[in-house]
Design a protein around this motif. Structure first.
Motif, PDB file in Angstrom:
ATOM      1  N   UNK A 229       0.833  -1.192   0.000  1.00 14.33           N
ATOM      2  CA  UNK A 229       0.000   0.000   0.000  1.00 14.33           C
ATOM      3  C   UNK A 229       0.865   1.238   0.000  1.00 14.33           C
ATOM      4  N   UNK A 231       0.239   5.436   0.431  1.00  9.51           N
ATOM      5  CA  UNK A 231      -0.720   6.527   0.556  1.00  9.51           C
ATOM      6  C   UNK A 231       0.041   7.836   0.615  1.00  9.51           C
TER       7      UNK A 231
ATOM      8  N   UNK B  49       6.660   8.732   5.445  1.00  9.51           N
ATOM      9  CA  UNK B  49       7.313   9.975   5.069  1.00  9.51           C
ATOM     10  C   UNK B  49       6.359  11.106   5.422  1.00  9.51           C
ATOM     11  N   UNK B  51       5.679  15.298   5.562  1.00 10.85           N
ATOM     12  CA  UNK B  51       6.072  16.681   5.285  1.00 10.85           C
ATOM     13  C   UNK B  51       5.387  17.544   6.334  1.00 10.85           C
ATOM     14  N   UNK B 111       1.570  16.315   6.092  1.00 16.25           N
ATOM     15  CA  UNK B 111       1.091  15.511   4.976  1.00 16.25           C
ATOM     16  C   UNK B 111       1.914  14.217   4.949  1.00 16.25           C
ATOM     17  N   UNK B 112       1.242  13.123   4.660  1.00 14.28           N
ATOM     18  CA  UNK B 112       1.909  11.833   4.833  1.00 14.28           C
ATOM     19  C   UNK B 112       2.055  11.032   3.557  1.00 14.28           C
ATOM     20  N   UNK B 113       3.108  10.255   3.505  1.00 15.45           N
ATOM     21  CA  UNK B 113       3.190   9.216   2.483  1.00 15.45           C
ATOM     22  C   UNK B 113       3.581   7.940   3.212  1.00 15.45           C
ATOM     23  N   UNK B 114       2.734   6.943   3.130  1.00 22.15           N
ATOM     24  CA  UNK B 114       3.019   5.698   3.834  1.00 22.15           C
ATOM     25  C   UNK B 114       3.099   4.558   2.824  1.00 22.15           C
ATOM     26  N   UNK B 115       4.206   3.838   2.851  1.00 25.36           N
ATOM     27  CA  UNK B 115       4.368   2.692   1.969  1.00 25.36           C
ATOM     28  C   UNK B 115       4.504   1.432   2.789  1.00 25.36           C
ATOM     29  N   UNK B 255      10.938  11.653  -3.042  1.00 21.63           N
ATOM     30  CA  UNK B 255      10.795  10.220  -3.319  1.00 21.63           C
ATOM     31  C   UNK B 255      11.596   9.756  -4.532  1.00 21.63           C
TER      32      UNK B 255
END
Lengths: 416, 300
Positions: A229, A231, B49, B51, B111-115, B255
């Protein structure tokens, strides 16, 4: 004069088209969720019960059902694709309540028939009599009752069980729930032994069809687990987009300045071909409806760097010919001819690598490879053929007849 | 351009062979002992991640992210208005949300980025990447063998495997993170570094057509001449792509940082190897073919 005119007209028309269409084109480019925020989930699908079967049809059905659910939740343009034999990739952009969406996606819709248990308030039903797997898969159909109103009929796997329930609940309600939503609560008027039930109510043909579909989808026994996933928050996506575009713009500008400074007028023509190449690439993205992702932009910018190569190789070759003392026209001819093969060879090897990336990659890798391939093909068209054509046109028109216009010093020219 | 005739690339290449071999050995040792610093793309686990609109310290963040029930200690790295948190374990949706909620309490504009990648998936990605590298090498060998000859193909492959390996070695030595974009970068370098090499080989092939080269000396002069003739071209083309990759590195999104870095390193090695490794290596292969000619004086 004729040649000069066709040169001027070509450049003017193309410049006009590019200037007027670019803002509109840029708006139409489909941005990936890494650039505008959203999430992507790769599901692994397996049968709900052990020993169950996973078929292509059930996978596609599940994907369709996911898409319907995403649509029902009001998300914009969900993208659902099946991958391999047991995977479904889901991409949803611009979601405000991600938790809710992710939960709803994964949960299999549970169809239950319930009766009122003791202590239930009026019109609430908590005792589960029948569950989704008691119904025949894809058995829900719409028809019309005696009065011509749309109704939905469902088939039971076990006639006797249904008969027992309807006998026990005679005169009471047997409510139908999808998850926790009550769809309807019809009263049992007689003991049903035929093994099929009808749901009637105030349905339009459309809403009846929708309900039948939901029941069919809900009864589909595929279990989904998240394998991967990603997001991305909307702010973070926007930030990535801005940064990368800025990087691309500055890099491209320096390359253009380098080309013009190094190769003078031919460098200017090369820069024009490069800009045309970039515009065409954006056009392909819009027409073919590709999604632009961050690795895609990287390929984009890198491709510009590589497209310059074709121009440098050609122009260096022409310079060499000029230095050897040939006339400008024959230098351009000879230079174009001998550099053509070199440029094709180097482009084809890169296409080989990109094709392999496309074949083996998933998601980001595939996107990157696709951009690279499109870009190389466009680069051959613009930076090889088109640029040669423009250059030859100018030389033949007699506007480019001094070695200085190619950045070659008179002193470097050997006498023949 | 006046220095052209003075540079003996073939002679110089001996020193560069030593440099490349030394770096290869160092890379191999690092790879064997420490391996690569894999990101979640290959290792399974979760990468978060964030910000931020203001700078937060690790101590401020720690309570927010330790509230969730997880056995491993996450690694936290703090950047300018950015935080990266790595878990060796895959986070569940609930844990994702708990982290977000915790951070949002500290900075409501975060603000997020999740992997998140699971182990099986990660292995598959790595396996596909290796296949992709092998198959593209095969494709290139085939193409160059058909268009040129096998000696060119072999020299080209050695040069490009060298370039790809150097990037891997540098990433291993400096413990840089290897993610999916790194693989893309390595593949692109393979596709790109061959470009430079082919330009030079093309020139060698062309020069071979003028006059007969009877001795090793003749061939050596020919290689030196060909490299010198294409040197400016090679430098310019390497420079322009380098500029593109360089700006992606310093200005591009977070990224694709590792992608850009790998590209920059790979492009430098690509230009270097096509000048100092590929052509001298072709000469080395060709020399063995020429020897019988030299030993039979009748053909002089």
């Amino acid at each position: 004069m004729k040649r000069l005119m066709s040169f001027i007209i070509t450049v003017a028309v193309l410049t006009g088209v590019m200037v007027f269409s670019t803002p509109g084109l840029l708006d139409k480019v489909h941005l990936g969720l890494d650039l505008k925020g959203g999430f992507e989930i790769l599901y692994h699908a397996e049968p709900m019960e052990q020993g169950g079967e996973l078929t292509r049809a059930s996978l596609i059905k599940t994907a369709e059902s996911l898409e319907k659910r995403a649509n029902a939740l009001g998300t914009s343009e969900p993208e659902v694709t099946t991958e391999g034999t047991n995977r479904i990739r889901l991409k949803i952009a611009g979601v405000t309540d991600e938790v809710e969406v992710r939960k709803k996606m994964k949960e299999p819709a549970v169809l239950t028939f319930r009766s009122a248990a003791e202590g239930d308030a009026a019109e609430t039903y908590s005792k589960i009599e029948l569950v989704g797997s008691d119904f025949v898969e894809n058995g829900a159909e719409i028809g019309r009752d005696n009065l011509g109103r749309p109704e939905i009929s469902i088939k039971m796997k076990d006639k006797d069980k249904f008969a027992e329930i309807t006998k026990r609940l005679l005169g009471k309600e047997l409510a139908i729930y999808l998850d926790e939503n009550q769809l309807s609560a019809p009263q049992v008027n007689s003991e049903i032994t035929a093994g099929s039930a009808s749901i009637t109510g105030n349905y339009t043909v459309e809403s009846a069809r929708e309900l039948a579909d939901t029941i069919n989808l809900g009864a589909l026994p595929l279990k989904l687990t998240e394998k991967y996933s990603q997001s991305v928050g909307a702010t973070l996506g926007k930030q990535s987009l801005d940064q990368t575009l800025m990087a691309g713009l500055i890099g491209s500008l320096i390359i253009l300045i380098f080309m013009i400074g190094m190769y003078r007028l031919p460098g200017l023509l090369a820069s024009f071909a490069l800009i045309l190449h970039t515009w065409l690439l954006i056009l392909v993205f819009v027409v073919a409806d590709f999604t632009l992702t961050l690795p895609g932009i990287a390929a984009f910018i890198l491709g510009i760097g590589m497209a310059v190569d074709a121009n440098i190789i050609t122009n260096e070759r022409i310079r060499e010919e000029v230095r050897s003392g040939k006339s400008i026209l024959s230098s351009v001819k000879a230079g174009n001819k001998s550099s053509f093969r070199t440029v094709m060879d180097s482009n084809i090897t890169t296409i080989i690598v990109a094709a392999v990336m496309f074949g083996f990659g998933t998601g980001a890798v595939k996107g990157f490879a696709l951009v690279l391939i499109v870009e190389i093909v466009l680069s051959i068209a613009t930076n090889l053929y088109f640029s040669h054509w423009l250059l030859t046109l100018l030389v033949k028109a007699g506007k480019l007849n001094k070695p200085k216009s190619f950045g070659v010093k008179e002193s470097d020219i050997r006498a023949l | 351009m006046r220095f052209k005739k003075e540079l003996d690339f073939v002679h110089l290449s001996k020193y560069f062979y030593i440099f490349s071999i030394a770096l290869t050995v160092a890379g191999l040792i690092f790879l064997a002992v420490l391996g690569l610093n894999y990101s979640v793309d290959f290792k399974a686990g979760s990468n978060v991640d964030i910000a931020l609109s203001k700078n937060l310290t690790a101590d401020q963040i720690r309570p927010a992210i330790e509230a969730i029930d997880i056995s491993h200690e996450p690694s936290i790295s703090i950047g300018d208005k950015r935080v990266n948190i790595r878990y060796e374990q895959e986070l569940t949706e609930d844990q994702d949300e708990a982290i977000k909620a915790g951070i949002l309490k500290l900075d409501d504009k975060a603000s997020f980025e999740i992997n998140t990648v699971d182990t099986e998936m990660a292995k598959e990605l790595a396996r596909n990447a290796i296949y992709a590298v092998l198959i593209s090498c095969l494709g290139i060998i085939l193409y160059v063998s058909i268009r040129f000859e096998w000696r060119f193909a072999l020299a080209a492959i050695v040069a490009l495997v060298h370039d790809a390996f150097m990037v891997v070695a540098v990433f291993s030595i400096f413990r840089l993170e290897v993610d999916l974009t790194f693989i893309i970068a390595v593949l692109t370098i393979i596709g790109y570094s061959i470009n430079d090499t082919i330009v030079i080989f093309d020139r060698i092939r062309e020069n071979l057509r003028f006059g007969k080269q009877k001795t090793y000396e003749d061939l050596k002069i020919l290689v030196n001449k060909s490299v010198a003739q294409t040197l400016m071209r090679s430098l310019y083309t390497a420079f322009t792509v380098f500029i593109a990759a360089f700006f992606l590195l310093i200005l591009g999104g977070e990224s694709i940082k590792m992608f850009s870095l790998a590209m920059v390193i790979g492009l430098l090695f690509g230009a270097y190897s096509s000048i100092f490794i590929a052509s001298p290596l072709w000469l080395l292969l060709k020399k063995r073919q020429k020897q019988p000619v030299k030993s039979s004086p009748a053909k002089g």
